[in-house]
Design an enzyme around this catalytic site. Structure first.
Site, PDB file in Angstrom:
ATOM      1  N   HIS A 123       0.814  -1.219   0.000  1.00  0.00           N
ATOM      2  CA  HIS A 123       0.000   0.000   0.000  1.00  0.00           C
ATOM      3  C   HIS A 123       0.847   1.270   0.000  1.00  0.00           C
ATOM      4  CE1 HIS A 123      -3.665  -2.445   1.687  1.00  0.00           C
ATOM      5  NE2 HIS A 123      -3.404  -2.686   0.426  1.00  0.00           N
ATOM      6  N   GLU A 217      -7.868 -10.732  18.081  1.00  0.00           N
ATOM      7  CA  GLU A 217      -9.309 -10.772  17.781  1.00  0.00           C
ATOM      8  C   GLU A 217      -9.564 -11.703  16.592  1.00  0.00           C
ATOM      9  OE1 GLU A 217     -11.472  -9.079  19.548  1.00  0.00           O
ATOM     10  OE2 GLU A 217      -9.986  -7.968  20.709  1.00  0.00           O
TER      11      GLU A 217
END
Ligand code: OAD
Length: 243
Positions: A123, A217
């Site tokens: 990116h 998570e």
């Protein structure tokens, strides 16, 4: 399987792997103090609208606002340091030349500052600029007029951060190298990414070898994993990668 047994199993996979691909996301830098994107409270996209800040249209519509937002993030990143996870990856690659390919979605440059070479920055890099429009002979970054954003003094072309915005193509060479690394690896470590942004997330699904996720998570990629280590990058990577 208990967390400790899983970690020991993953350590064996690291030892046995001839080629390791590592895909990192914003959670990799969380313990350095860089906010992630999608955390419900502290994530950048919880506070800011990506369509207003991370697209070419947004920049053309409001270049000052977008430039200033990136300038604010650049300042923040300049003040933080790589963490033990970044360092563990760099040290492993130095101890084991040619075994690891490091692919990151992060634009913060912390892997590079930790000493990792050849990072595939899918990116882009927030500390670099590039011209918004195809540069002409007059567009010279050295003589650009300072401002928010700096502009070519002759034609007005604007400098913009050298990151990939929504709707833009990823840097072709880095993407091809990342795809090759995924297809040739015996093991892929997927660290600190929610796994929702493609094509980066797709690399985990095309990995030829085992996939280990490190994330406190659940992620969209957990179903592709051979093991999920529920913990933080800066704590688990040094344990996983020590010889
Ligand atoms: P996200 O913000 O979507 O996800 C960050 C992930 O890191 C989450 O799954 C967290 O649970 C996890 N996490 C948080 N703290 C962690 C820690 N200490 N150790 C390990 N994991 C931790 O960020 P990305 O997946 O990187 O793209 O987002 C992908 C792309 O979306 C970014 O590159 C950016 C964004 O829009 C562009 O700007 C083009």
């Amino acid at each position: 399987m208990s967390e400790d047994v899983l970690l020991q199993e993953a350590r064996r996979w690291v030892r046995d792997a001839r080629r390791i691909a590592v895909l990192t996301g914003a959670g990799m830098s969380a313990e350095s103090g860089v906010p992630t994107f999608r955390d419900a409270q502290t994530g950048l996209w919880a506070k800011f609208d990506p369509q207003q800040l991370a697209t070419e249209d947004a920049f053309r519509a409001n270049p000052k606002m977008v430039w200033d937002w990136y300038a604010f993030r650049r300042d923040m990143i300049a003040k933080v340091e790589p963490n033990n996870g970044h360092r563990a990856l760099a040290a492993f690659a130095q101890r084991h030349p040619h075994r690891m390919t490091l692919i990151t979605q992060n634009v913060d440059g912390l892997h590079q500052r930790a000493g990792s070479d050849g990072v595939l920055a899918l990116h882009g890099n927030i500390s670099e600029d590039k011209w918004l429009d195809v540069p002409k002979g007059c567009c010279n970054t050295e003589t650009a007029m300072p401002g928010s954003p700096p502009r070519c003094e002759r034609c007005g072309n604007m400098l913009r951060p050298a990151v990939v915005w929504f709707g833009e193509a990823l840097p072709m060479q880095a993407l091809i190298a990342a795809e090759t690394a995924a297809q040739e690896c015996d093991l892929m470590l997927v660290v600190g990414t929610s796994g929702v942004v493609y094509p980066a997330a797709g690399l985990a699904r095309t990995a030829a070898g085992r996939v280990v996720i490190i994330n406190p998570e659940p992620t969209e990629l957990d179903d592709a994993a051979d093991a999920v280590l529920r913990g933080k990058a800066a704590q688990l990577l040094p344990l996983l990668l020590e010889d």
